[in-house]
Design an enzyme around this catalytic site. Structure first.
Site, PDB file in Angstrom:
ATOM      1  CG  ASP A   1      49.938  23.974  70.315  1.00  0.00           C
ATOM      2  OD1 ASP A   1      50.512  24.917  70.903  1.00  0.00           O
ATOM      3  OD2 ASP A   1      49.832  23.936  69.081  1.00  0.00           O
TER       4      ASP A   1
ATOM      5  CB  THR B   1      50.065  31.671  65.073  1.00  0.00           C
ATOM      6  OG1 THR B   1      49.036  30.710  64.771  1.00  0.00           O
ATOM      7  CG2 THR B   1      51.355  31.338  64.354  1.00  0.00           C
TER       8      THR B   1
ATOM      9  N   GLY C   1      45.381  28.472  64.821  1.00  0.00           N
ATOM     10  CA  GLY C   1      44.815  27.129  64.724  1.00  0.00           C
ATOM     11  C   GLY C   1      43.908  26.782  65.886  1.00  0.00           C
TER      12      GLY C   1
ATOM     13  CG  HIS D   1      27.807  45.532  71.329  1.00  0.00           C
ATOM     14  ND1 HIS D   1      28.544  45.816  70.200  1.00  0.00           N
ATOM     15  CD2 HIS D   1      27.816  46.660  72.078  1.00  0.00           C
ATOM     16  CE1 HIS D   1      28.991  47.046  70.260  1.00  0.00           C
ATOM     17  NE2 HIS D   1      28.558  47.589  71.397  1.00  0.00           N
TER      18      HIS D   1
END
Length: 150
Positions: A8, A67, A70, A134
């Protein structure tokens, strides 16, 4: 390896830096945008990118927002995506080895460009999913997705 990258507006500057840096190292990313620092909605970029990774059009995806939080939330809503928000090289290595992450997420406003390049380099160079215990855990995630996304 076929790689798609998107961001973004908050991740645009870091995305451009990573594309230029990795181009010099022989990587070729398909850029799904955004193409400026003009405000856009990160879910639009996360969903398009992750749908194509999940469909097998790309081996790995890279997503970047301000960050990383989001866009990683949006990415992990797409069936078949295991997106890992990484802020260090150890996490980048483990997300592939232990979680078979097919998308890495970075924060353009919280991780400097040189560190982001090292994190991404670590992720892209890590080829092996260790499987074993895993794999059982990843399979539980896949089973839940099959149940929920009918």
């Amino acid at each position: 390896m076929k790689i798609v990258i998107a961001s973004d507006h908050g991740g645009y500057e870091l995305k451009q830096f990573l594309i230029e840096t990795f181009k010099k190292e022989g990587y070729d990313f398909v850029d799904y945008g955004t193409n400026s620092e003009e405000s856009v909605d990160y879910p639009d970029y996360a969903i398009k990118t992750c749908e194509d990774v999940a469909a097998g059009k790309f081996d790995r995806g890279i997503l970047i927002c301000g960050t990383g939080i989001g866009i990683s939330i949006a990415a992990n809503k797409v069936k078949g995506i295991r997106a890992a928000h990484c802020t260090d090289c150890f996490s980048a290595k483990m997300c592939k080895q232990h979680n078979n992450a097919n998308v890495i997420v970075l924060g353009g406003r919280i991780t400097g460009p040189e560190l982001a390049a090292e994190i991404l380099r670590t992720y892209l160079n890590e080829k092996e999913f260790l499987g074993g215990r895993h794999e059982n855990r990843v399979n539980k995630i896949k089973a839940y997705e099959e149940k929920v996304y009918k």
